[in-house]
Design an enzyme around this catalytic site. Structure first.
Site, PDB file in Angstrom:
ATOM      1  N   GLY A 158       0.824  -1.202   0.000  1.00 43.70           N
ATOM      2  CA  GLY A 158       0.000   0.000   0.000  1.00 43.70           C
ATOM      3  C   GLY A 158       0.855   1.247   0.000  1.00 43.70           C
ATOM      4  O   GLY A 158       2.078   1.190   0.137  1.00 43.70           O
ATOM      5  N   SER A 161       0.464   6.401   3.072  1.00 43.16           N
ATOM      6  CA  SER A 161       0.297   6.274   4.529  1.00 43.16           C
ATOM      7  C   SER A 161      -0.992   5.568   4.921  1.00 43.16           C
ATOM      8  O   SER A 161      -1.411   5.627   6.078  1.00 43.16           O
ATOM      9  CB  SER A 161       0.366   7.642   5.225  1.00 43.16           C
ATOM     10  OG  SER A 161       1.654   8.197   5.111  1.00 43.16           O
ATOM     11  N   ARG A 292       8.394   5.023  -7.909  1.00 41.57           N
ATOM     12  CA  ARG A 292       7.525   5.906  -8.703  1.00 41.57           C
ATOM     13  C   ARG A 292       7.831   7.334  -8.317  1.00 41.57           C
ATOM     14  O   ARG A 292       8.624   7.596  -7.397  1.00 41.57           O
ATOM     15  CB  ARG A 292       6.052   5.597  -8.412  1.00 41.57           C
ATOM     16  CG  ARG A 292       5.753   5.674  -6.910  1.00 41.57           C
ATOM     17  CD  ARG A 292       4.301   5.632  -6.588  1.00 41.57           C
ATOM     18  NE  ARG A 292       4.051   5.518  -5.143  1.00 41.57           N
ATOM     19  CZ  ARG A 292       4.149   6.499  -4.254  1.00 41.57           C
ATOM     20  NH1 ARG A 292       4.515   7.716  -4.647  1.00 41.57           N
ATOM     21  NH2 ARG A 292       3.893   6.297  -2.966  1.00 41.57           N
TER      22      ARG A 292
END
Length: 420
Positions: A158, A161, A292
């Protein structure tokens, strides 16, 4: 001759997706978005650009291959890319299938698993907080006891945060462990996140205390190092950021050297990388390596500070063009993130046009529409807008940002209680 197209796998909510579309258009490319849910409101902001969007299961590599093969009957596909971490490994596989430049899918996939990332970095001697991986509440509790309170709990997959929380005592650990194991922190499950839901793993980390920094990389070149601050604990929601960070030459070189060590350890080095640090009493320790670009407004700040358009250069890399990472000027760019302070319905929000008129402000932007339900998650979704500015000095940039933010206001009516 068929028009050249840039295929974007998912566009990204509120982030850099629109900037990718606009940069592609400036390069003479037709942007085409492949999305699992192109009708989602997160794509409303592409309407003005008349961007073509196509529904396809972006978790299904074979489906993506078929869709791109059909597009090639009409367009010359110049490149395929994305700004979303959840699909970036799939993008790498897609690029390899069509013999196009792209990220290494194996390295990207390993990097997107935070525990695997930690193991690879530790094996290379990269400085990091102490960590353990746990699969249930008992293991989380024992791992926290071994490391010592406070600890940070986060899912092993994920971004933004999501699901990350500082836990200072046993009750907070138990509460957040149950929340993570329930899967409620996941917005739109990617294949990796669905795999996590079937066999959840939680990373338990030492809370590294010290100033926050990040390094924006393109290939093996450090473009800039920024600094930022979060809102109140226990969450990690950005409130403000500055680039370049006020560092000595030695401090800058130290972070740049550790950044290169991360790339080597993880097998990265193609395209953009954003690496987060905390500067502790031991120096810079790595919090996370993201394969990224950093999220908006990070790329805009880099462009304001140095004149380097990271999004355009990423696209050029994806289509096989030569990069130009030369810095054209040196300014201090900063951002203030507008964050809701309670849940409820957004009744009104105003002041963006006045803020945008403040000399030195580059952009004042809201992400949410009126009457939108605001439900804070303790992550990037809590931000409802931002202001970006730049000037020749840190003090002046901060003063510009404060002047602009003071012109912005909103009202959120709390949700009715059960009694009401």
């Amino acid at each position: 001759m068929a028009r050249r197209a840039l295929v974007l796998v998912e566009g990204g909510p509120w982030g850099c997706g629109l900037l990718y579309v606009q940069a592609a258009q400036r390069l003479g490319l037709r942007p085409i978005i492949l999305s699992a849910d192109p009708a989602s409101t997160q794509y409303d902001y592409f309407a003005a650009e008349r961007t073509e969007t196509i529904r396809v299961d972006t978790d299904d590599l074979d489906a993506l291959v078929r869709e791109c093969s059909q597009l090639r009957e009409t367009y010359g596909i110049a490149g395929i890319t994305s700004q979303e971490e959840e699909v970036y490994a799939t993008v790498g596989k897609l690029c390899r299938h069509f013999n196009l430049p792209g990220p290494n899918p194996v390295s990207t996939e390993r990097c997107c698993d935070k525990f695997t990332q930690r193991e690879l970095l530790a094996g290379a001697g990269v400085p990091m907080p102490a960590y353990r991986v746990a699969v249930n509440a008992t293991e989380v509790e024992s791992s926290a006891a071994e490391i010592g309170l406070p600890v940070v709990l986060k899912p092993t997959v994920g971004g933004g945060s999501s699901g990350v929380r500082l836990c200072r005592n046993a009750d907070e650990i138990a509460e957040h462990t149950a929340y993570l194991l329930s899967g409620k922190h996941i917005r739109l499950p990617s294949p990796t996140q669905r795999k996590w839901l079937c066999s959840p793993r939680i990373l338990v980390e030492e809370f590294a205390q010290g100033p926050l920094y990040w390094a924006d990389m393109m290939g093996d070149q450090t473009i800039g190092i920024g600094t930022g601050d979060f809102g109140p604990a226990p969450h990690f929601v950005y409130r403000g950021s500055i680039i370049p960070a006020p560092l000595t030459d030695d401090e800058h070189e130290h972070i740049a050297d550790v950044s290169l060590s991360c790339l080597r350890a993880l097998g990265l080095g193609w395209g953009p990388t954003c690496i987060e640090f905390r500067w502790t009493k031991l120096g810079p320790v790595v919090i996370e390596v993201n394969p990224r670009l950093g999220g908006a407004p990070g790329p805009q700040m880099v462009q304001l500070a140095y004149g380097v358009d990271l999004i355009k250069e990423h696209i050029k890399l994806a289509i096989g063009d030569e990069l130009d990472l030369r810095k054209r000027h040196s300014y201090i760019a900063g951002a203030r993130h507008l964050v809701a302070d309670h849940d409820g319905t957004l009744d009104w929000i105003s002041g963006d046009s006045r803020a945008a008129d403040v000399p030195g402000v580059a952009e004042a932007k809201f992400y949410v529409a009126l009457k939108t339900p605001i439900v804070r998650k303790g992550d990037w979704r809590d931000c409802i807008g931002h202001v970006i500015a730049a000037s020749s000095s840190l003090a002046q940039t901060e003063a510009i940002l404060q002047r602009a933010v003071d012109l912005i206001d909103w009202s959120i009516t709390p949700f009715p209680t059960v009694d009401e």
